[in-house]
Design an enzyme around this catalytic site. Structure first.
Site, PDB file in Angstrom:
ATOM      1  N   ARG A 171      -5.575   3.149   1.149  1.00  0.00           N
ATOM      2  CA  ARG A 171      -5.312   3.583  -0.218  1.00  0.00           C
ATOM      3  C   ARG A 171      -4.881   5.045  -0.178  1.00  0.00           C
ATOM      4  NH1 ARG A 171     -10.322   0.841  -0.153  1.00  0.00           N
ATOM      5  NH2 ARG A 171     -10.336  -1.121  -1.367  1.00  0.00           N
ATOM      6  N   LYS A 196     -13.876   1.959  -1.429  1.00  0.00           N
ATOM      7  CA  LYS A 196     -14.609   1.714  -2.664  1.00  0.00           C
ATOM      8  C   LYS A 196     -16.044   1.312  -2.362  1.00  0.00           C
ATOM      9  CE  LYS A 196     -10.645   0.420  -5.525  1.00  0.00           C
ATOM     10  NZ  LYS A 196     -10.042  -0.639  -6.377  1.00  0.00           N
ATOM     11  N   HIS A 264       0.933   1.992  -3.585  1.00  0.00           N
ATOM     12  CA  HIS A 264      -0.059   0.941  -3.357  1.00  0.00           C
ATOM     13  C   HIS A 264       0.603  -0.348  -2.892  1.00  0.00           C
ATOM     14  CE1 HIS A 264      -4.279  -0.045  -3.621  1.00  0.00           C
ATOM     15  NE2 HIS A 264      -4.008  -1.173  -4.233  1.00  0.00           N
ATOM     16  N   ARG A 267       0.405  -0.881   0.762  1.00  0.00           N
ATOM     17  CA  ARG A 267      -0.851  -1.487   1.245  1.00  0.00           C
ATOM     18  C   ARG A 267      -0.767  -3.005   1.147  1.00  0.00           C
ATOM     19  NH1 ARG A 267      -6.649  -0.960   1.644  1.00  0.00           N
ATOM     20  NH2 ARG A 267      -7.741  -2.152   0.034  1.00  0.00           N
ATOM     21  N   HIS A 290     -11.987  -4.969   2.046  1.00  0.00           N
ATOM     22  CA  HIS A 290     -12.357  -5.824   0.914  1.00  0.00           C
ATOM     23  C   HIS A 290     -13.718  -6.469   1.156  1.00  0.00           C
ATOM     24  CE1 HIS A 290      -7.872  -6.495  -0.294  1.00  0.00           C
ATOM     25  NE2 HIS A 290      -8.381  -5.400  -0.817  1.00  0.00           N
ATOM     26  N   TYR A 299      -3.951 -10.102  -2.290  1.00  0.00           N
ATOM     27  CA  TYR A 299      -3.153  -9.029  -1.704  1.00  0.00           C
ATOM     28  C   TYR A 299      -2.029  -9.576  -0.839  1.00  0.00           C
ATOM     29  CZ  TYR A 299      -5.316  -4.519  -2.725  1.00  0.00           C
ATOM     30  OH  TYR A 299      -5.716  -3.367  -3.332  1.00  0.00           O
TER      31      TYR A 299
END
Length: 318
Positions: A171, A196, A264, A267, A290, A299
């Protein structure tokens, strides 16, 4: 700037105010959400409490919240809809209220079970738009910036950051969080980033990405401190994500890319191209950081046949 908790006037009774502050602290320190996420959750719950104060005719107490019914929650969602909220924003508002309710319930305050009984609005499924491998290579190539009047070191910097996004699946925030001493150069072939939820992961760095970073460092006019940011702005301070977004916007025009070709999207492209070349879905999930395989599926634009093939090849009960 985030408003201090003590300065927030909460439209609720004292017991709800105390629980609200405990909940925000829980989100920040135990669930380790980012400050922006905590702020967004708190703002949505304040809207919820403000509506309930008008709806009930008095600042809501914990007993009031526990006694809410489906009709009350539907009235809240209907009001927010009339205020112009999209379905996605409504889902976020409902998710925030549910999070607060679950916290109340776990701490013996009853919660608001009506919040979980209401089905949220349907969301249109928006798939990411990866770009082709050929175009992705042009995006991270300094030569694609021919004619750009910015300094050479800035062009090399932007190329290096975008190379990390496409070559490592990072990211923007993860790439810009790297320090000078963490630069994957001089034989270092991996970087460790925190994504995250505070989840750390180590990602391998291919030679072409390391070379792009070395090229940037050779041209950078600033003396970078070991613990300071690897990528800096024109004044030597931390590089803003907006600068990378702007660089991508310029490349869209130069290369004829669509508006969906964002940083993004690189990615997304990283994951999609790995899978297309036979990469294992579970390994790609680890590289992206993830927690859910279903997120990785989105994705990578995996179709049903490809997902079934991966399942058959990897699942022990297949």
């Amino acid at each position: 700037m985030t408003e201090p908790l003590d300065a927030i006037i909460l439209p609720a009774a004292a017991d709800v105010q105390a629980a609200y502050r405990e909940w925000l602290s829980h989100l920040a320190h135990e669930r380790r959400l980012s400050p922006k996420s905590v702020e967004a959750y708190g703002r949505d719950v304040r809207f919820f409490l403000r509506f309930m104060m008008g709806h009930l005719g008095a600042p809501p107490t914990l007993v009031d919240l526990a006694g809410l019914g489906p009709r009350d929650v539907r009235a809240f969602l209907a009001r927010r809809r009339t205020e112009g909220l999209s379905s996605r924003s409504l889902m976020r508002a409902l998710a925030a209220a549910r999070s607060f309710s679950r916290f109340l319930e776990r701490n013996g305050h009853g919660g608001a079970s009506a919040l979980t009984a209401i089905r949220g609005p349907k969301l249109p499924r928006s798939l990411p738009k990866p770009i082709s491998a050929a175009l992705a290579r042009q995006v991270v190539d300094v030569d694609s910036r021919a004619g750009d009047e910015r300094p050479d070191w800035v062009l090399a910097r932007d190329a290096a950051v975008l190379a990390l996004l496409y070559g490592c699946g990072l990211r923007i925030a993860e790439a810009l969080s790297l320090t000078r001493e963490e630069a994957p150069i001089e034989g270092r072939r991996a970087v460790t980033v925190t994504g995250k939820g505070g989840k750390a992961r180590t990602v391998p760095v291919i030679p072409v990405v390391g070379q792009a970073i070395e090229d940037y460092l050779k041209l950078c006019p600033w003396s970078l401190k070991p613990g300071g940011p690897l990528f800096v702005g024109t004044r030597g301070g931390p590089l803003s994500p907006r600068m990378i977004q702007r660089a991508m916007e310029q490349l869209r025009g130069a290369l004829g890319l669509s508006d969906t070709a964002t940083p993004h999207a690189l990615r997304h492209s990283f994951a999609t191209h790995l899978l297309a070349r036979g990469g294992d879905l579970r390994s790609i999930q680890e590289l992206l950081g993830h927690s859910s395989l279903s997120t990785t599926q989105i994705y990578t634009e995996v179709d049903a046949d490809r997902l079934l093939a991966v399942h058959a090849a990897t699942h022990p009960r297949a």
